[in-house]
Design an enzyme around this catalytic site. Structure first.
Site, PDB file in Angstrom:
ATOM      1  N   GLY A 129       1.720   4.243   4.346  1.00 27.12           N
ATOM      2  CA  GLY A 129       2.559   3.305   3.605  1.00 27.12           C
ATOM      3  C   GLY A 129       2.808   2.016   4.355  1.00 27.12           C
ATOM      4  CB  SER A 130       1.518  -0.350   5.632  1.00 27.50           C
ATOM      5  OG  SER A 130       0.285   0.159   5.141  1.00 27.50           O
ATOM      6  NE  ARG A 131       5.116  -7.671   2.355  1.00 23.37           N
ATOM      7  CZ  ARG A 131       6.300  -8.219   2.113  1.00 23.37           C
ATOM      8  NH1 ARG A 131       7.327  -7.448   1.823  1.00 23.37           N
ATOM      9  NH2 ARG A 131       6.451  -9.517   2.161  1.00 23.37           N
ATOM     10  CG  MET A 172      -1.904  -1.133   1.283  1.00 24.14           C
ATOM     11  SD  MET A 172      -2.964  -1.061   2.763  1.00 24.14           S
ATOM     12  CE  MET A 172      -1.814  -1.595   4.012  1.00 24.14           C
TER      13      MET A 172
END
EC number: 4.1.1.65
Length: 218
Positions: free
Chosen positions: A187-189, A99
């Site tokens: 911001g990430s996953r 993301m």
């Protein structure tokens, strides 16, 4: 389109900063038109950024017990068979969604069922696409057992900009497919671990939407 509750404090602080900054500029630099317009532009950009980041679109979820829905908006960056060592201790099919800061950052349950396992891990803030982020970064691990008995593990992973993972589930809680189970800021996953033999319905590089895109089928 709604504004996500996780952004209320950030939006309030942003509005306060914009108000104070503009008041100072008008008081001390009223004759400097160039500076005034620069501050106007930066203030507008800040508020737009906060609003778009914490937007929460209303989505119609078409639930199906045979389908695994995508848990987040973003881009598919990993599809591989791997050893999952925290819960299953066996091979699983891993699908990872990255993301970016411009994506919607609410996370949705890929399946319906009962939360059989939950754990929060404090950790580092490596870039979310770094393979080591799955085991070294701040993260949560959630395992849901479906009505058919299949177990699906999904993991929120903080990125280099993310400094707060939020979750709304605990062990024993019943979750519905497509409902929100958490949020990650900036911001990430999200990693999803599926049983070997699951029919995968996405490919690397695909743009996906949480609660809408089908990742796979049991």
């Amino acid at each position: 389109m709604k504004f996500h509750k996780e952004g209320y404090t950030t939006l309030a602080l942003s509005i306060l900063v914009v108000f104070v900054l503009n008041a100072l500029v008008h008081f001390f630099y009223a004759d400097n038109k160039a500076l005034t317009w620069i501050v106007y532009f930066l203030s507008f950009a800040l508020l737009v950024t906060v609003i778009q980041f914490f937007r929460s679109p209303i989505r119609k979820i078409n639930g199906n017990d045979q389908k695994i829905l995508c848990p987040a908006d973003g881009k598919v960056v990993v599809i591989e068979e791997t050893e999952e060592t925290e819960y299953f201790n066996e091979k699983r099919l891993q699908i990872s969604i990255f993301m970016s800061p411009i994506n919607v950052h609410s996370n949705r349950s890929p399946v319906s069922g009962i939360v059989k396992f939950f754990k929060y891990h404090p950790g580092k803030y490596l870039m979310a696409w770094n393979p080591k982020s799955s085991t070294l970064n701040e993260r949560t691990t959630i395992v849901v057992k479906t009505t058919s008995g299949a177990e699906v593990l999904f993991r929120q992973i903080a990125g280099a900009l993310a400094r707060r993972i939020v979750w709304y589930v605990n062990e024993g809680k019943e979750v519905k497919q497509g409902e929100e189970f958490g949020f990650i800021k900036f911001g990430s996953r999200v990693d999803v671990f599926l049983p070997i033999g699951t029919k995968i319905k996405v490919k690397l590089g695909d743009k996906v939407k949480g609660g809408i895109t089908e990742l796979g089928e049991f």
